[in-house]
Design a protein around this motif. Structure first.
Motif, short mmCIF file in Angstrom:
data_model
loop_
_atom_site.label_atom_id
_atom_site.label_comp_id
_atom_site.label_asym_id
_atom_site.label_seq_id
_atom_site.Cartn_x
_atom_site.Cartn_y
_atom_site.Cartn_z
N ILE A 157 1.23 -1.00 0.14
CA ILE A 157 -0.16 -0.17 0.27
C ILE A 157 0.29 1.64 0.31
CG2 ILE A 157 -1.89 1.38 0.94
CD1 ILE A 157 -3.48 -1.61 0.70
N VAL A 158 1.96 1.19 1.02
CA VAL A 158 2.42 2.55 0.85
C VAL A 158 3.27 2.75 -0.09
CG1 VAL A 158 4.74 3.07 2.26
CG2 VAL A 158 2.34 2.35 3.77
N ASN A 159 3.43 1.62 -1.19
CA ASN A 159 4.58 2.40 -2.35
C ASN A 159 3.28 1.73 -3.67
OD1 ASN A 159 4.31 -0.82 -2.63
ND2 ASN A 159 6.03 -1.97 -2.83
N GLU A 160 1.86 1.62 -3.14
CA GLU A 160 1.14 2.39 -4.23
C GLU A 160 0.99 0.70 -4.91
OE1 GLU A 160 1.29 5.54 -5.91
OE2 GLU A 160 1.77 6.56 -4.26
N LEU A 161 1.46 -0.73 -4.83
CA LEU A 161 1.64 -2.12 -5.39
C LEU A 161 0.32 -2.52 -5.46
CD1 LEU A 161 3.62 -3.28 -7.47
CD2 LEU A 161 3.94 -4.42 -5.31
N PHE A 162 -0.31 -2.34 -4.62
CA PHE A 162 -1.66 -3.25 -4.90
C PHE A 162 -2.47 -2.44 -5.66
CE2 PHE A 162 -0.66 -5.94 -0.66
CZ PHE A 162 0.19 -6.16 -1.39
N PRO A 163 -2.90 -1.37 -5.29
CA PRO A 163 -4.15 -0.63 -5.86
C PRO A 163 -3.51 -0.87 -7.94
CG PRO A 163 -3.15 0.96 -4.52
CD PRO A 163 -2.94 -0.21 -4.35
N LEU A 164 -2.39 -0.69 -7.64
CA LEU A 164 -2.44 -0.27 -9.38
C LEU A 164 -2.40 -1.92 -10.09
CD1 LEU A 164 0.97 2.19 -9.53
CD2 LEU A 164 -1.58 2.99 -9.43
N ILE A 183 -6.45 -12.44 -6.23
CA ILE A 183 -5.07 -12.32 -5.15
C ILE A 183 -4.78 -10.87 -4.49
CG2 ILE A 183 -2.90 -12.84 -4.82
CD1 ILE A 183 -3.11 -15.33 -6.33
N ILE A 184 -4.75 -10.36 -4.91
CA ILE A 184 -4.92 -8.77 -4.86
C ILE A 184 -6.28 -8.17 -3.79
CG2 ILE A 184 -4.41 -6.28 -5.55
CD1 ILE A 184 -2.08 -7.88 -5.77
N THR A 185 -7.72 -8.20 -4.36
CA THR A 185 -8.05 -7.90 -3.36
C THR A 185 -8.16 -8.60 -1.79
OG1 THR A 185 -9.61 -8.21 -5.61
CG2 THR A 185 -10.84 -7.89 -3.46
N ILE A 186 -7.51 -9.51 -1.51
CA ILE A 186 -7.66 -10.16 -0.39
C ILE A 186 -6.90 -9.63 0.39
CG2 ILE A 186 -7.20 -11.85 0.69
CD1 ILE A 186 -7.72 -13.81 -1.26
N PHE A 187 -5.16 -9.27 -0.56
CA PHE A 187 -3.96 -8.44 0.36
C PHE A 187 -4.59 -7.00 0.24
CE2 PHE A 187 -0.90 -11.67 -1.54
CZ PHE A 187 -0.96 -12.98 -0.47
N LEU A 188 -5.39 -6.37 -0.47
CA LEU A 188 -5.83 -4.98 -0.32
C LEU A 188 -6.14 -5.07 0.58
CD1 LEU A 188 -5.24 -2.49 -1.97
CD2 LEU A 188 -7.21 -2.79 -2.97
N PRO A 208 -8.88 2.16 -6.19
CA PRO A 208 -8.28 1.83 -5.88
C PRO A 208 -7.14 2.86 -5.95
CG PRO A 208 -8.78 -0.04 -7.10
CD PRO A 208 -9.74 0.70 -6.16
N THR A 209 -7.86 4.12 -6.99
CA THR A 209 -7.72 5.35 -6.83
C THR A 209 -7.58 6.37 -6.36
OG1 THR A 209 -8.62 5.65 -9.45
CG2 THR A 209 -8.40 7.67 -8.29
N ALA A 210 -8.75 6.50 -5.08
CA ALA A 210 -8.66 7.01 -4.01
C ALA A 210 -7.60 6.51 -2.98
CB ALA A 210 -10.34 6.48 -2.60
N ILE A 211 -6.91 5.65 -2.61
CA ILE A 211 -5.94 4.81 -2.51
C ILE A 211 -4.89 5.27 -2.48
CG2 ILE A 211 -4.90 2.92 -1.92
CD1 ILE A 211 -7.04 1.66 -1.60
#
Lengths: 372, 42
Positions: A78-85, A257-262, A145-148
């Motif tokens: 999240i800090v590096n925005e990887l998951f939402p992207l 997978i990303i949704t679970i982690f996010l 994802p945009t909001a994050i």
């Protein structure tokens, strides 16, 4: 035996409230099926991180940092925005821009229906520092994802509240939009029929479309290029016709997978001392304000166009420009049928709805460009 | 949190810049698609 109850005495009333909030999110996810793929992990995570000395998040015990898995996941994705992207690749692969490509003018409704974002920015700045107000305003993108990404890029301290508001309101679109639309339109306007003349969209157009969007958005709002680029990369996987297995993976396993982690990683920020603040209530109110004025912006823009058009547009379709794909498009179609059971607005409202998806991402990028 | 009503007026230019930016970006994209559609019709 003391160790069995000593933690019980450490539980605070704030943590118990957070368990309640977690429980409500889980209830909404399961019983009401409101964005379950995100509200359930967030709800469960809210309980997980609000235990005394929860091992799921970083704790300093006896002066020593003990790393928690959720904090590590938060730092990693999240800090590096990887998951939402990465999630955007999946969303791009899911989007069929066909209705929009056959009638590209619909794109303008997407721009009008982002009005609530920028109005909320101005209203929010009366209560919050401008970077936080801008991050809060992106709840109105109706796009988690945009909001994050915007909240993280602008270093907002209210990320968890923004994300909870963004996903909750997306799920509440069927409740929020109809009263606003009815307030701004007459029965006659809601009955306006729109002919649908499907036009064939060539494969070349479908392939060039994501590339053009990336270039235009990248030039006008360079900060948006990651957001738009990942979304359009996903769409290119879908449309190129030679990478079906990658497209399927992006739409299915990758997005899941990303949704679970996010969801669970964002919950790491829902610790009682951070979340239970007056500011959270204010953020929820501003988020609702943004959704209402996004809807109003789209409807009023359509009514404005009708002043000049011979062939009138049903102003309800403007509201679908809010993004929240495909829910908003379906609601407009349903409302059209309620007024006239032969009024089929689905293809128009879906075209506007996908334009809202693109517009919301570009709006997020513009906000980043304005404040970075 | 604070309450500064004047901030609303002072920041209204962001609303104007944001909406203009969006209409320009989406206008260019719409035009590009219209041209692409015309070219591919030939």
């Amino acid at each position: 035996m003391e160790f069995l109850y000593e933690n019980l005495l450490l539980i605070t009333w704030q943590q118990i409230i957070m368990w309640g909030i977690g429980g409500v999110l889980i209830y909404l996810a399961i019983a009401k099926e409101m964005e379950p793929s995100l509200l359930l992990p967030i709800g469960f995570g809210a309980i997980l991180v609000n235990m005394p000395f929860s091992g799921a998040v970083d704790q300093i015990i006896n002066g020593v940092l003990q790393e928690g898995a959720l904090s590590t996941l938060y730092q990693a994705g999240i800090v590096n925005e990887l998951f939402p992207l990465l999630l955007f690749i999946g969303i791009g692969a899911m989007c069929d821009f066909g209705p929009l490509l056959s009638n590209p003018i619909l794109m303008m409704f997407g721009a009008a229906a982002q009005f609530g974002i920028f109005l909320t920015l101005c209203v929010g700045s009366m209560f919050f520092p401008i970077n936080d107000a801008a991050a809060i305003a992106t709840i109105g993108t109706a796009d988690g994802p945009t909001a994050i990404v915007v909240a993280q890029t602008l270093n907002s301290q209210y990320l968890s509240a923004i994300m909870v508001a963004a996903y909750s309101y997306m799920a509440l679109v069927p409740i929020i939009q109809p009263p606003v639309i009815k307030l701004l339109t007459s029965k006659e306007e809601r009955k306006i029929r729109m002919d649908y003349e499907p036009k064939e969209v060539s494969k070349t157009t479908r392939i060039l479309f994501p590339i053009i969007i990336t270039i235009v958005a990248g030039i006008i709002a360079p900060a948006s290029v990651a957001l738009v680029g990942f979304l359009m990369f996903g769409n290119l996987l879908r449309e190129c016709g030679v990478l079906n297995s990658l497209s399927d993976t992006a739409q299915g396993p990758l997005a899941n997978i990303i949704t679970i982690f996010l969801g669970i990683a964002v919950a790491s920020q829902m610790q009682a001392e951070q979340f239970l603040q007056v500011q959270t209530l204010m953020i929820l109110a501003l988020g609702l304000f943004a959704f209402v004025f996004d809807t109003a912006g789209g409807v009023l823009f359509a009514k404005f166009l009708n002043l000049f058009l011979k062939k009138k547009i049903n102003p309800m379709i403007g509201a679908a420009g809010i993004s929240a794909f495909p829910m908003s498009g379906r609601i407009i179609h349903k409302m059209g049928l309620e007024e006239d059971n032969q009024n089929f607005l689905l293809m128009h409202s879906m075209g506007v709805n996908v334009s809202g998806q693109i517009a919301s991402v570009i709006a997020g990028g513009l906000i980043m460009s304005l404040f970075m | 949190m604070f309450f500064e009503p004047m901030n609303f007026i002072n920041n209204l230019h962001y609303l104007i810049k944001g909406e203009i930016g969006l209409f320009v970006a989406l206008g260019i994209i719409s035009l590009s698609i219209i041209i692409l559609n015309k070219l591919s019709e030939r």
